[in-house]
Design a protein around this motif. Structure first.
Motif, PDB file in Angstrom:
ATOM      1  N   LEU A 122      33.414  36.297  36.008  1.00  0.00           N
ATOM      2  CA  LEU A 122      34.895  35.784  37.266  1.00  0.00           C
ATOM      3  C   LEU A 122      34.932  36.292  38.254  1.00  0.00           C
ATOM      4  N   VAL A 123      34.627  35.293  38.739  1.00  0.00           N
ATOM      5  CA  VAL A 123      34.933  35.535  40.283  1.00  0.00           C
ATOM      6  C   VAL A 123      36.440  34.998  40.461  1.00  0.00           C
ATOM      7  N   ALA A 124      36.998  34.244  40.128  1.00  0.00           N
ATOM      8  CA  ALA A 124      38.026  34.524  40.185  1.00  0.00           C
ATOM      9  C   ALA A 124      39.086  33.154  40.415  1.00  0.00           C
ATOM     10  N   ALA A 125      40.223  33.174  39.858  1.00  0.00           N
ATOM     11  CA  ALA A 125      41.225  32.111  38.847  1.00  0.00           C
ATOM     12  C   ALA A 125      42.327  32.221  39.403  1.00  0.00           C
ATOM     13  N   VAL A 126      43.104  30.854  39.226  1.00  0.00           N
ATOM     14  CA  VAL A 126      44.608  30.480  39.695  1.00  0.00           C
ATOM     15  C   VAL A 126      45.215  29.293  38.278  1.00  0.00           C
ATOM     16  N   THR A 127      46.458  30.351  37.842  1.00  0.00           N
ATOM     17  CA  THR A 127      47.320  29.670  36.578  1.00  0.00           C
ATOM     18  C   THR A 127      47.599  27.802  37.438  1.00  0.00           C
ATOM     19  N   THR A 175      47.190  34.570  41.121  1.00  0.00           N
ATOM     20  CA  THR A 175      45.803  34.442  41.228  1.00  0.00           C
ATOM     21  C   THR A 175      45.139  35.885  40.592  1.00  0.00           C
ATOM     22  N   ASN A 176      43.791  35.769  39.923  1.00  0.00           N
ATOM     23  CA  ASN A 176      43.097  37.084  40.401  1.00  0.00           C
ATOM     24  C   ASN A 176      41.439  36.895  39.966  1.00  0.00           C
ATOM     25  N   TYR A 177      41.190  38.542  41.067  1.00  0.00           N
ATOM     26  CA  TYR A 177      39.819  37.985  41.332  1.00  0.00           C
ATOM     27  C   TYR A 177      38.792  38.753  40.275  1.00  0.00           C
ATOM     28  N   GLY A 178      37.433  38.717  40.333  1.00  0.00           N
ATOM     29  CA  GLY A 178      36.961  39.541  39.861  1.00  0.00           C
ATOM     30  C   GLY A 178      37.000  40.992  41.293  1.00  0.00           C
ATOM     31  N   ASN A 179      36.996  42.755  40.700  1.00  0.00           N
ATOM     32  CA  ASN A 179      36.132  43.000  41.490  1.00  0.00           C
ATOM     33  C   ASN A 179      35.467  43.108  42.846  1.00  0.00           C
ATOM     34  N   SER A 180      34.617  42.648  42.353  1.00  0.00           N
ATOM     35  CA  SER A 180      33.545  42.400  43.732  1.00  0.00           C
ATOM     36  C   SER A 180      33.327  41.775  44.722  1.00  0.00           C
ATOM     37  N   VAL A 181      34.613  41.036  44.686  1.00  0.00           N
ATOM     38  CA  VAL A 181      35.150  39.525  45.863  1.00  0.00           C
ATOM     39  C   VAL A 181      36.411  39.934  46.028  1.00  0.00           C
ATOM     40  N   LYS A 182      36.965  40.825  45.267  1.00  0.00           N
ATOM     41  CA  LYS A 182      38.834  41.144  46.250  1.00  0.00           C
ATOM     42  C   LYS A 182      38.162  41.700  47.472  1.00  0.00           C
ATOM     43  N   GLY A 183      39.598  40.845  48.365  1.00  0.00           N
ATOM     44  CA  GLY A 183      39.634  40.667  50.220  1.00  0.00           C
ATOM     45  C   GLY A 183      38.008  40.098  50.162  1.00  0.00           C
ATOM     46  N   ARG A 184      37.451  39.308  49.465  1.00  0.00           N
ATOM     47  CA  ARG A 184      36.163  38.800  50.897  1.00  0.00           C
ATOM     48  C   ARG A 184      36.545  37.025  50.259  1.00  0.00           C
ATOM     49  N   PHE A 185      36.914  36.800  48.653  1.00  0.00           N
ATOM     50  CA  PHE A 185      36.406  35.612  48.484  1.00  0.00           C
ATOM     51  C   PHE A 185      38.519  35.076  47.913  1.00  0.00           C
ATOM     52  N   MET A 205      47.904  21.723  34.843  1.00  0.00           N
ATOM     53  CA  MET A 205      48.435  22.356  33.725  1.00  0.00           C
ATOM     54  C   MET A 205      47.911  23.371  33.510  1.00  0.00           C
ATOM     55  N   TYR A 206      45.507  23.251  34.010  1.00  0.00           N
ATOM     56  CA  TYR A 206      45.425  24.417  33.805  1.00  0.00           C
ATOM     57  C   TYR A 206      44.931  25.453  34.621  1.00  0.00           C
ATOM     58  N   THR A 207      44.759  26.141  33.629  1.00  0.00           N
ATOM     59  CA  THR A 207      44.038  27.646  34.752  1.00  0.00           C
ATOM     60  C   THR A 207      42.534  27.019  35.444  1.00  0.00           C
ATOM     61  N   ILE A 208      42.473  27.531  36.148  1.00  0.00           N
ATOM     62  CA  ILE A 208      41.132  26.840  37.211  1.00  0.00           C
ATOM     63  C   ILE A 208      40.240  27.863  37.705  1.00  0.00           C
ATOM     64  N   GLY A 209      38.855  28.238  37.371  1.00  0.00           N
ATOM     65  CA  GLY A 209      38.678  29.508  37.363  1.00  0.00           C
ATOM     66  C   GLY A 209      37.008  28.977  38.510  1.00  0.00           C
ATOM     67  N   TRP A 210      36.336  29.872  38.484  1.00  0.00           N
ATOM     68  CA  TRP A 210      35.077  30.057  39.616  1.00  0.00           C
ATOM     69  C   TRP A 210      34.513  31.237  38.258  1.00  0.00           C
ATOM     70  N   TYR A 211      32.901  30.332  38.292  1.00  0.00           N
ATOM     71  CA  TYR A 211      32.849  32.140  37.515  1.00  0.00           C
ATOM     72  C   TYR A 211      30.999  32.178  38.431  1.00  0.00           C
ATOM     73  N   ARG A 212      30.450  32.728  38.165  1.00  0.00           N
ATOM     74  CA  ARG A 212      29.650  32.244  38.552  1.00  0.00           C
ATOM     75  C   ARG A 212      27.962  33.691  37.918  1.00  0.00           C
ATOM     76  N   GLN A 213      26.983  33.135  37.230  1.00  0.00           N
ATOM     77  CA  GLN A 213      25.578  33.374  36.703  1.00  0.00           C
ATOM     78  C   GLN A 213      24.217  33.549  37.437  1.00  0.00           C
ATOM     79  N   VAL A 214      23.790  34.864  37.861  1.00  0.00           N
ATOM     80  CA  VAL A 214      22.635  35.012  37.821  1.00  0.00           C
ATOM     81  C   VAL A 214      21.152  34.607  36.430  1.00  0.00           C
ATOM     82  N   SER A 215      20.820  33.962  36.781  1.00  0.00           N
ATOM     83  CA  SER A 215      19.913  33.141  35.787  1.00  0.00           C
ATOM     84  C   SER A 215      19.655  35.172  35.032  1.00  0.00           C
TER      85      SER A 215
END
Length: 115
Positions: free
Chosen positions: A47-52, A57-67, A31-41
C-alpha cells in the motif's frame, strides 16, 4: 464493466515529481475506498496511500510527507502526487477500488526513478 485506468507514470530523476491519475468507470466511485499500491518484480504489492469515501487518508511509512492522495468524485478520478522521488520508489503503481467484497484493480503504470 468496471475499469480503472492509470496514467502519468514515466521516467523521472531522483528528487523530481510525478502525478499519477486513475480514471474509474462502471462503479459508484464515491462509495469506494481508493488506494494506490505499488509492486516491484518479485516482491509483494504494498500500500502506498488510500482515501476513504469520507476523505480520510492513510499512507505507507516510506512515502509519508512526500506523496499525497486525492480524489474527485465529480469526475470519478483519483490522483497520487509524488514529490521528492527516490530510486526506491521505482515500481509499477496500481489503482485499487474497494467496497466490501468488491475489489477492483487497474492495469498499472510504471514509475522509474533514476539517480
Amino acid at each position: 464493466q468496471v475499469q480503472l485506468v492509470e496514467s502519468g507514470g514515466g521516467l523521472v530523476q531522483a528528487g523530481g515529481s510525478l502525478r499519477l491519475s486513475c480514471a474509474a468507470s462502471g462503479i459508484t466511485f464515491s462509495m469506494y475506498t481508493i488506494g494506490w499500491y505499488r509492486q516491484v518484480s518479485g516482491e509483494q504489492r504494498e500500500l502506498v496511500a488510500a482515501v476513504t469515501r469520507g476523505g480520510s487518508t492513510n499512507y505507507g511509512n516510506s512515502v509519508k510527507g512526500r506523496f499525497t492522495i486525492s480524489r474527485d468524485n465529480d469526475y470519478n478520478m483519483a490522483y497520487l502526487q509524488m514529490n521528492s522521488l527516490k530510486a526506491e520508489d521505482t515500481a509499477v503503481y496500481y489503482c485499487n477500488a474497494k467496497l466490501a467484497s468488491s475489489d477492483y484493480w487497474g492495469q498499472g503504470t510504471q514509475v522509474t526513478v533514476f539517480s
